[in-house]
Scaffold this active site. Structure first.
Site, PDB file in Angstrom:
ATOM      1  N   CYS A  43       0.938  -1.242  -0.103  1.00 32.97           N
ATOM      2  CA  CYS A  43       0.114   0.157  -0.058  1.00 32.97           C
ATOM      3  C   CYS A  43       0.874   1.029   0.431  1.00 32.97           C
ATOM      4  O   CYS A  43       0.503   2.029  -0.606  1.00 32.97           O
ATOM      5  CB  CYS A  43      -1.140   0.210   1.409  1.00 32.97           C
ATOM      6  SG  CYS A  43      -1.657   1.398   1.277  1.00 32.97           S
ATOM      7  N   CYS A  48      -1.116   1.656  -2.893  1.00 35.49           N
ATOM      8  CA  CYS A  48      -2.508   2.947  -2.783  1.00 35.49           C
ATOM      9  C   CYS A  48      -2.088   4.423  -2.762  1.00 35.49           C
ATOM     10  O   CYS A  48      -2.464   5.590  -3.389  1.00 35.49           O
ATOM     11  CB  CYS A  48      -3.154   2.798  -1.455  1.00 35.49           C
ATOM     12  SG  CYS A  48      -3.439   1.141  -0.777  1.00 35.49           S
ATOM     13  N   LYS A  51      -0.442   5.278  -5.544  1.00 35.67           N
ATOM     14  CA  LYS A  51      -1.294   5.548  -7.322  1.00 35.67           C
ATOM     15  C   LYS A  51      -1.729   6.713  -6.762  1.00 35.67           C
ATOM     16  O   LYS A  51      -2.491   7.460  -7.598  1.00 35.67           O
ATOM     17  CB  LYS A  51      -1.964   4.146  -7.099  1.00 35.67           C
ATOM     18  CG  LYS A  51      -3.393   4.196  -7.739  1.00 35.67           C
ATOM     19  CD  LYS A  51      -4.522   4.448  -7.704  1.00 35.67           C
ATOM     20  CE  LYS A  51      -4.870   4.512  -6.001  1.00 35.67           C
ATOM     21  NZ  LYS A  51      -5.075   3.285  -6.023  1.00 35.67           N
ATOM     22  N   TYR A 180      -9.077  -2.638 -11.559  1.00 36.69           N
ATOM     23  CA  TYR A 180      -9.380  -1.667 -10.987  1.00 36.69           C
ATOM     24  C   TYR A 180      -7.688  -1.326 -10.917  1.00 36.69           C
ATOM     25  O   TYR A 180      -7.460   0.183 -11.862  1.00 36.69           O
ATOM     26  CB  TYR A 180      -9.288  -1.411  -9.705  1.00 36.69           C
ATOM     27  CG  TYR A 180      -9.016  -1.204  -8.113  1.00 36.69           C
ATOM     28  CD1 TYR A 180      -7.723  -0.939  -7.759  1.00 36.69           C
ATOM     29  CD2 TYR A 180      -8.751  -2.930  -8.062  1.00 36.69           C
ATOM     30  CE1 TYR A 180      -7.342  -1.279  -6.880  1.00 36.69           C
ATOM     31  CE2 TYR A 180      -7.906  -3.561  -6.867  1.00 36.69           C
ATOM     32  CZ  TYR A 180      -7.230  -2.850  -6.227  1.00 36.69           C
ATOM     33  OH  TYR A 180      -5.996  -2.546  -5.429  1.00 36.69           O
ATOM     34  N   VAL A 183      -7.264   0.055 -15.189  1.00 37.43           N
ATOM     35  CA  VAL A 183      -8.344   1.075 -14.936  1.00 37.43           C
ATOM     36  C   VAL A 183      -7.709   1.952 -14.892  1.00 37.43           C
ATOM     37  O   VAL A 183      -7.973   3.059 -15.124  1.00 37.43           O
ATOM     38  CB  VAL A 183      -9.349   0.778 -14.891  1.00 37.43           C
ATOM     39  CG1 VAL A 183     -10.384   2.229 -14.736  1.00 37.43           C
ATOM     40  CG2 VAL A 183     -10.011  -0.364 -15.112  1.00 37.43           C
ATOM     41  N   GLU A 184      -6.892   2.497 -13.436  1.00 39.17           N
ATOM     42  CA  GLU A 184      -6.349   2.993 -12.718  1.00 39.17           C
ATOM     43  C   GLU A 184      -5.148   4.094 -13.495  1.00 39.17           C
ATOM     44  O   GLU A 184      -4.639   5.061 -13.561  1.00 39.17           O
ATOM     45  CB  GLU A 184      -6.064   2.905 -11.021  1.00 39.17           C
ATOM     46  CG  GLU A 184      -7.374   2.916 -10.166  1.00 39.17           C
ATOM     47  CD  GLU A 184      -7.310   2.298  -8.984  1.00 39.17           C
ATOM     48  OE1 GLU A 184      -7.483   2.704  -7.850  1.00 39.17           O
ATOM     49  OE2 GLU A 184      -6.364   2.346  -8.467  1.00 39.17           O
ATOM     50  N   HIS A 439     -27.123  21.781  -0.007  1.00 38.75           N
ATOM     51  CA  HIS A 439     -27.350  22.028  -1.619  1.00 38.75           C
ATOM     52  C   HIS A 439     -26.340  23.343  -1.695  1.00 38.75           C
ATOM     53  O   HIS A 439     -25.938  23.822  -1.157  1.00 38.75           O
ATOM     54  CB  HIS A 439     -28.700  22.665  -1.322  1.00 38.75           C
ATOM     55  CG  HIS A 439     -28.813  23.472  -2.897  1.00 38.75           C
ATOM     56  ND1 HIS A 439     -28.881  22.759  -4.134  1.00 38.75           N
ATOM     57  CD2 HIS A 439     -29.289  24.593  -3.456  1.00 38.75           C
ATOM     58  CE1 HIS A 439     -29.309  23.618  -4.942  1.00 38.75           C
ATOM     59  NE2 HIS A 439     -29.321  24.533  -4.429  1.00 38.75           N
ATOM     60  N   GLU A 444     -26.788  15.848  -2.926  1.00 38.10           N
ATOM     61  CA  GLU A 444     -27.378  15.526  -2.807  1.00 38.10           C
ATOM     62  C   GLU A 444     -28.407  14.828  -3.578  1.00 38.10           C
ATOM     63  O   GLU A 444     -29.705  14.581  -3.048  1.00 38.10           O
ATOM     64  CB  GLU A 444     -28.097  17.211  -2.585  1.00 38.10           C
ATOM     65  CG  GLU A 444     -27.991  17.551  -4.250  1.00 38.10           C
ATOM     66  CD  GLU A 444     -28.282  19.733  -4.328  1.00 38.10           C
ATOM     67  OE1 GLU A 444     -29.418  19.642  -3.603  1.00 38.10           O
ATOM     68  OE2 GLU A 444     -27.763  20.270  -4.358  1.00 38.10           O
TER      69      GLU A 444
HETATM   70  C1  FAD Z   1      -1.258  -0.882  -7.188  1.00 37.37           C
HETATM   71  C2  FAD Z   1      -2.231  -1.116  -7.080  1.00 37.37           C
HETATM   72  C3  FAD Z   1      -2.955  -0.092  -5.684  1.00 37.37           C
HETATM   73  C4  FAD Z   1      -3.279  -0.702  -4.777  1.00 37.37           C
HETATM   74  N1  FAD Z   1      -4.690   0.394  -4.367  1.00 37.37           N
HETATM   75  C5  FAD Z   1      -5.311   0.196  -4.027  1.00 37.37           C
HETATM   76  C6  FAD Z   1      -6.398   1.116  -3.417  1.00 37.37           C
HETATM   77  O1  FAD Z   1      -6.112   2.428  -3.883  1.00 37.37           O
HETATM   78  N2  FAD Z   1      -7.256   1.132  -2.147  1.00 37.37           N
HETATM   79  C7  FAD Z   1      -6.840  -0.177  -1.607  1.00 37.37           C
HETATM   80  O2  FAD Z   1      -7.190  -0.076  -0.324  1.00 37.37           O
HETATM   81  N3  FAD Z   1      -6.006  -0.821  -1.363  1.00 37.37           N
HETATM   82  C8  FAD Z   1      -4.715  -0.770  -3.086  1.00 37.37           C
HETATM   83  N4  FAD Z   1      -4.541  -1.637  -3.392  1.00 37.37           N
HETATM   84  C9  FAD Z   1      -4.425  -2.764  -1.885  1.00 37.37           C
HETATM   85  C10 FAD Z   1      -3.772  -3.221  -0.774  1.00 37.37           C
HETATM   86  O3  FAD Z   1      -1.866  -2.135  -0.969  1.00 37.37           O
HETATM   87  C11 FAD Z   1      -2.789  -4.458  -0.330  1.00 37.37           C
HETATM   88  O4  FAD Z   1      -4.223  -4.652  -0.220  1.00 37.37           O
HETATM   89  C12 FAD Z   1      -2.565  -4.312   1.237  1.00 37.37           C
HETATM   90  O5  FAD Z   1      -1.253  -4.108   0.889  1.00 37.37           O
HETATM   91  C13 FAD Z   1      -2.357  -5.041   1.554  1.00 37.37           C
HETATM   92  O6  FAD Z   1      -1.879  -5.787   2.548  1.00 37.37           O
HETATM   93  P1  FAD Z   1      -1.578  -6.316   4.015  1.00 37.37           P
HETATM   94  O7  FAD Z   1      -0.594  -6.640   4.756  1.00 37.37           O
HETATM   95  O8  FAD Z   1      -1.390  -7.904   3.277  1.00 37.37           O
HETATM   96  O9  FAD Z   1       0.151  -6.927   2.496  1.00 37.37           O
HETATM   97  P2  FAD Z   1       1.643  -6.343   1.811  1.00 37.37           P
HETATM   98  O10 FAD Z   1       0.926  -4.987   2.454  1.00 37.37           O
HETATM   99  O11 FAD Z   1       2.193  -6.281   0.188  1.00 37.37           O
HETATM  100  O12 FAD Z   1       2.676  -6.465   2.884  1.00 37.37           O
HETATM  101  C14 FAD Z   1       3.467  -7.598   3.317  1.00 37.37           C
HETATM  102  C15 FAD Z   1       4.573  -7.084   3.203  1.00 37.37           C
HETATM  103  O13 FAD Z   1       5.090  -8.533   3.341  1.00 37.37           O
HETATM  104  C16 FAD Z   1       6.565  -8.437   2.417  1.00 37.37           C
HETATM  105  N5  FAD Z   1       7.013 -10.405   3.048  1.00 37.37           N
HETATM  106  C17 FAD Z   1       6.482 -10.846   1.921  1.00 37.37           C
HETATM  107  N6  FAD Z   1       7.603 -12.308   2.251  1.00 37.37           N
HETATM  108  C18 FAD Z   1       8.056 -11.880   2.900  1.00 37.37           C
HETATM  109  C19 FAD Z   1       8.834 -12.924   3.811  1.00 37.37           C
HETATM  110  N7  FAD Z   1       8.990 -14.336   3.907  1.00 37.37           N
HETATM  111  N8  FAD Z   1       9.631 -11.945   4.840  1.00 37.37           N
HETATM  112  C20 FAD Z   1       9.366 -11.050   5.392  1.00 37.37           C
HETATM  113  N9  FAD Z   1       8.741 -10.287   4.880  1.00 37.37           N
HETATM  114  C21 FAD Z   1       8.443 -10.738   3.333  1.00 37.37           C
HETATM  115  C22 FAD Z   1       6.267  -7.592   1.573  1.00 37.37           C
HETATM  116  O14 FAD Z   1       8.271  -7.095   1.124  1.00 37.37           O
HETATM  117  C23 FAD Z   1       5.504  -7.114   1.524  1.00 37.37           C
HETATM  118  O15 FAD Z   1       6.144  -5.708   2.461  1.00 37.37           O
HETATM  119  C24 FAD Z   1      -3.592  -1.469  -3.664  1.00 37.37           C
HETATM  120  C25 FAD Z   1      -2.262  -2.735  -4.516  1.00 37.37           C
HETATM  121  C26 FAD Z   1      -2.001  -2.199  -5.698  1.00 37.37           C
HETATM  122  C27 FAD Z   1      -1.074  -3.401  -6.108  1.00 37.37           C
END
Ligand code: FAD
Length: 463
Positions: A43, A48, A51, A180, A183-184, A439, A444
């Site tokens: 994120c 997010c 982006k 999304y 599209v974004e 308004h 609205e």
């Molecule tokens: C381009 C894009 C735009 C997005 N826009 C939005 C948005 O506008 N709104 C929204 O709500 N969501 C959005 N998302 C989705 C959102 O980013 C994810 O849903 C969210 O980050 C998920 O969180 P998480 O904690 O599950 O995983 P992540 O945030 O992906 O974190 C996982 C972390 O684990 C680490 N990792 C992986 N394997 C290991 C390991 N073995 N050892 C140590 N570290 C490890 C990775 O490096 C990463 O930093 C977007 C995603 C993308 C790709």
């Protein structure tokens, strides 16, 4: 548990992992967390946040053009991609530091390392070449863009990760995908002046959203100049002698572009983490299988966020983290609630949506009322921009409960957040009707659509 180094060890420092680590540490638990790349996760670092910054950047040309109708003369504008990338980098580095500091400030120990599970209570930290033990382990490793190895020339393609940090802004780009993210990015690149083609194998972009939103966004994007090829896939990508790329798409058309970006889905990060070795169950899609409390089949191991492939959104990962804390550390088993999640697509115009689409509501309810309005937002009266806004409420005819609210237009994401409250509370159309309008606003319209535009009874549209 005194016998272990930690009460909780979290693998993955993204939205879900950091929240769980910080809150558990603040409760006085001994917490360790490992992140292999950058704290903040998808994120903050490549999702997010960057982006949305790029969305803002890409909207300025329309603002400059719209200003003329309001009496402004704006000198010819120019754009510098490298400045945007550098400023974005500065902001995400600031956020990254805050994320790490929040864990450490609460008393957690943050490692910069890839982590593997070697035993249900033992984690190996690769960069440190040592193992630590923990009573509970939380996997929050997120996901990554799905590759497309079957596509000849796939090695020339980029994914959303790379799109944020391109050395140069391409002159032309082809983006494959209809979700999304595709599209974004199509709107971002187009807004920045890039000749953009979106190629999608489905019949209409943004499956799972209300069909009215999908069609109207498609039309508006095309009117702006984005080329959208539905029922289409790329068949090969080849590098040309001049360094550009040729991409053959269904129907025999060859597009010559500077970048091909694949946004065809995301897959959970579960490989090479020792999960098979401890017998952790996976779903058919390669996600970690969890019960309603985010517990895996191994009693002391839990998983939240994108790695479980439930709903891939930041607020959902954070909510799952908070429920995990209640269940594992507060003696208050709490299952995450995945119903009625509001969401936005930061396209141009924006989508804000919550609850059931018309098509889904019709499948579940015998009598549906649709309230629908399309109009030109007030700001476009003087700007002259030929762009409409759409508001739609999906209502159960029997109970009058509002089942879905769908908006296309400026600030739709902000409105969806507020609409999520009455929909979550199960309020009725009568409650909307009793609410005084603000308004003059576009919102609205949501409380002034008194008569159904049409009904759908037993699947048949009437009236
Ligand atoms: C381009 C894009 C735009 C997005 N826009 C939005 C948005 O506008 N709104 C929204 O709500 N969501 C959005 N998302 C989705 C959102 O980013 C994810 O849903 C969210 O980050 C998920 O969180 P998480 O904690 O599950 O995983 P992540 O945030 O992906 O974190 C996982 C972390 O684990 C680490 N990792 C992986 N394997 C290991 C390991 N073995 N050892 C140590 N570290 C490890 C990775 O490096 C990463 O930093 C977007 C995603 C993308 C790709």
């Amino acid at each position: 548990m005194a016998g272990y180094d930690y009460d909780l060890f979290v693998i993955g420092g993204g939205s879900g992992g950091v929240r769980a680590a910080r809150v558990a540490a603040a409760l006085g638990k001994r917490v360790g967390i490992a992140e292999e790349y950058r704290y903040g996760g998808t994120c903050v670092i490549r999702g997010c946040v960057p982006k949305k910054l790029y969305v803002y950047a890409s909207q300025f040309p329309e603002h400059f053009a719209d200003a003329a109708g309001y009496g402004w003369t704006v000198p010819e504008a120019s754009f510098d991609w490298q400045t945007l990338v550098a400023n974005k980098d500065r902001e995400i580095s600031r956020l990254e530091a805050i994320y790490k500091r929040n864990v450490e400030g609460a008393g957690g120990e943050a490692f910069h390392s890839r982590a593997m599970i070697v035993d249900p209570h033992v984690v190996h930290l690769l960069s440190e070449d040592r193992t630590v033990t923990s009573d509970q382990i939380l996997i929050a490793t997120g996901g990554r863009p799905a590759a497309h190895p079957a596509l000849p020339g796939h090695e020339h393609c980029i994914f959303s990760n790379e799109a944020f940090d391109l050395k140069e802004l391409p002159k032309a780009i082809m983006i494959e995908g209809g979700g999304y993210i595709a599209v974004e990015f199509a709107n971002i690149f187009h807004g920045l002046g890039v000749d953009t083609t979106l190629v999608y194998r489905g019949k209409e972009i943004l499956s799972r959203f209300d069909m009215d939103l999908r069609r109207m966004l498609h039309e508006t994007m095309e009117k702006k100049g984005i080329k959208i090829l539905c029922h289409s896939v790329s068949e090969w990508v080849r590098k040309r002698p001049d360094g550009r790329l040729d991409a053959l798409v269904s129907g025999g058309k060859v597009l010559t572009v500077d970048q091909v970006m694949l946004a065809i889905g995301r897959i959970p990060n579960t490989e090479n983490m020792g999960l098979e070795g401890i017998g952790l169950e996976m779903t058919k899609t390669g996600a970690i299988a969890v019960d309603e409390y985010s517990r895996t089949n191994v009693d002391n191991i839990w998983a939240i966020g994108d790695v479980t492939n439930r709903v891939q959104l930041t607020p959902v990962a954070i909510h799952e983290a908070m429920c995990f804390i209640e269940t594992a550390f507060k003696g208050n088993p709490t299952a995450p609630d995945h119903e009625t999640i509001a969401t936005a697509v930061f396209s141009q115009p924006e989508i804000g949506t919550v609850g059931l689409s018309e098509d889904d509501a019709v499948k579940r309810f015998p009598d549906i009322e649709i309230y629908r309005a399309t109009f030109r937002p007030m700001r476009h009266t003087l700007s002259g921009r030929d762009e409409k806004m759409l508001m739609k409420l999906v209502v159960d005819g029997a109970s009058k409960k509002v089942l879905g609210a769908h908006i296309l237009g400026p600030d739709a994401g902000e409105m969806a957040q507020l609409l999520a409250i009455p929909l979550k509370a199960g309020l009725t159309k009568d409650d909307f009707d009793r609410t005084m309008a603000v308004h003059p606003t576009a919102a609205e319209e949501l409380v002034t659509m008194y008569k159904p535009t049409y009904r759908v009874k037993d699947g048949e549209r009437v009236g």
